[in-house]
Design an enzyme around this catalytic site. Structure first.
Site, PDB file in Angstrom:
ATOM      1  N   SER A 135     -10.494   8.289  -0.389  1.00  0.00           N
ATOM      2  CA  SER A 135      -9.222   8.728  -0.958  1.00  0.00           C
ATOM      3  C   SER A 135      -8.875  10.104  -0.377  1.00  0.00           C
ATOM      4  CB  SER A 135      -9.295   8.743  -2.487  1.00  0.00           C
ATOM      5  OG  SER A 135      -8.023   8.991  -3.048  1.00  0.00           O
ATOM      6  N   THR A 136      -8.727  11.116  -1.211  1.00  0.00           N
ATOM      7  CA  THR A 136      -8.308  12.439  -0.738  1.00  0.00           C
ATOM      8  C   THR A 136      -9.247  12.967   0.342  1.00  0.00           C
ATOM      9  OG1 THR A 136      -7.519  12.890  -2.982  1.00  0.00           O
ATOM     10  CG2 THR A 136      -7.643  14.752  -1.473  1.00  0.00           C
ATOM     11  N   HIS A 155      -6.739   5.086   0.061  1.00  0.00           N
ATOM     12  CA  HIS A 155      -5.566   5.226  -0.806  1.00  0.00           C
ATOM     13  C   HIS A 155      -4.424   5.883  -0.035  1.00  0.00           C
ATOM     14  CE1 HIS A 155      -8.616   5.456  -4.378  1.00  0.00           C
ATOM     15  NE2 HIS A 155      -8.359   4.209  -4.037  1.00  0.00           N
ATOM     16  N   MET A 197     -11.007  11.851  -4.948  1.00  0.00           N
ATOM     17  CA  MET A 197     -11.000  12.197  -6.361  1.00  0.00           C
ATOM     18  C   MET A 197     -11.249  10.955  -7.214  1.00  0.00           C
ATOM     19  SD  MET A 197     -10.630  14.418  -8.774  1.00  0.00           S
ATOM     20  CE  MET A 197      -9.904  15.909  -8.072  1.00  0.00           C
ATOM     21  N   ASP A 239     -13.108   5.609  -8.105  1.00  0.00           N
ATOM     22  CA  ASP A 239     -12.782   4.290  -7.572  1.00  0.00           C
ATOM     23  C   ASP A 239     -13.824   3.858  -6.542  1.00  0.00           C
ATOM     24  OD1 ASP A 239     -11.262   1.954  -7.242  1.00  0.00           O
ATOM     25  OD2 ASP A 239     -10.202   2.804  -5.519  1.00  0.00           O
TER      26      ASP A 239
END
Length: 343
Positions: free
Chosen positions: A162-163, A188, A282, A285
């Site tokens: 993600s991030t 993401h 973050m 997930d």
């Protein structure tokens, strides 16, 4: 707790004011200044010392990407890029931006308010927690490695991030040769940007990369990236090979596509013939899905805290016991090849 100090850099007067008004509605946010271009932004940074900056890519006098390349080495600052549909956003991430959001139409007030409340505010808050030093470290530590070939064709590699993940994924997969087992990946990202990201990786890596579609086969030397939007990607086994299904579904852990959904499907379809890799991001997930993979006999790797932009997803996975090996980002390709050879 002190509010997050935000600097808004946007040349459009209308959009700039809308950003300021809507960001200021959140008590956890304080917009300390606004700038029309990078030169004004530089002065505002020195004066107000913001915690996070939102930055348009297209700006007068100097574009946002050039500004980032000059800014980050001298004044490390978490930056959220606000971009129209363009692959320039990936240049911005490579230059040191933490994350990005797709720019909405100003004419649609409801869409704009939803964008700020459910996307921009969330990412500003995440950005305020990141390890900014690790953003440039990710880029600077990229290196070509001489890794031994993998001859087995019945294996699959699953990656979730993600991030900070766009650069982390690139750092890992650019080391992979065409011998690497087929890769399935969830990063993401908003709709349409995943297709551009896939094309960018395809141009820069040895392996072939594309945005996934239902029926795509998972082949050695190829990577399939789940499309951003409202669909999840599942791995399915067809006779002696693997392919993917991309189908609509509700958000899982707040995301669609979800790393969790992918990893759970890999655990079911590939069992001990899979390698799972969870990278910076973050939240949690993918953590439970990675645990399912490990329980099914898969080998697993998690990015370590020191090299993560956000040590969230890998941390949760590690604490659950889902991570077999925790590695610095630059060491993940070598560990991946070592595990694949032992399978």
């Amino acid at each position: 707790m002190q509010p997050i100090k935000v600097l808004v850099v946007e040349d459009s007067i209308v959009f700039r004011e809308l950003l300021i008004q809507n960001l200021s509605k959140d008590p956890a946010i304080k917009v300390v200044a606004a700038a029309r271009d990078p030169f004004e932004a530089r002065d505002m940074i020195l004066e107000h010392k913001p915690d996070v900056m939102t930055l348009d890519v297209e700006l007068p006098r100097m574009n946002g990407i050039e500004f980032l390349r000059k800014l980050i080495p001298q004044y490390p600052l978490p930056v959220i890029v606000i971009s129209s549909l363009s692959d320039k956003v990936f240049d911005a991430l490579n230059a040191g931006a933490v994350d990005f959001v797709a720019k909405p139409a100003v004419s649609n007030r409801a869409q704009l308010e939803d964008f700020i409340k459910n996307e921009l505010l969330v990412k500003v808050k995440i950005a305020s927690t990141v390890k900014i030093s690790n953003i440039k470290k990710t880029v600077m530590n990229q290196r070509e490695q001489d890794l031994p070939a993998v001859s087995k064709s019945n294996l699959v590699v699953a990656i979730g991030a993600s991030t900070g993940g766009t650069e982390a994924i690139f750092s890992v997969v650019k080391e992979f040769g065409t011998d690497i087992p087929g890769i399935v990946c969830v990063q993401h990202m908003p709709p349409h940007f995943t297709e551009m990201y896939a094309k960018r990786l395809n141009d820069q890596c040895h392996i072939q990369v594309k945005e996934a579609q239902t029926g795509d086969r998972v082949l050695p030397g190829h990577m399939l990236i789940a499309p951003g939007g409202d669909k999840h990607m599942h791995l399915v086994k067809m006779n002696d090979s693997y392919q993917v299904e991309v189908k609509a579904g509700p958000k899982v852990n707040g995301h669609c596509p979800s790393v969790e959904v992918l990893f759970e499907s890999v655990a079911k379809a590939a069992g001990p013939h899979a390698l799972g890799i969870i990278l910076t991001g973050m939240g949690g997930d993918g953590a439970k899905g990675l645990l399912s993979m490990r329980k099914a006999g898969a080998r697993t790797i998690g990015q370590d805290e020191s090299s993560c932009v956000v040590y969230g997803m890998p941390k949760v996975a590690y604490e659950l016991g889902a991570v077999e090996y925790q590695e610095k980002l630059v060491d993940i390709p070598k560990r991946a090849y070592s595990l694949l050879h032992s399978m």
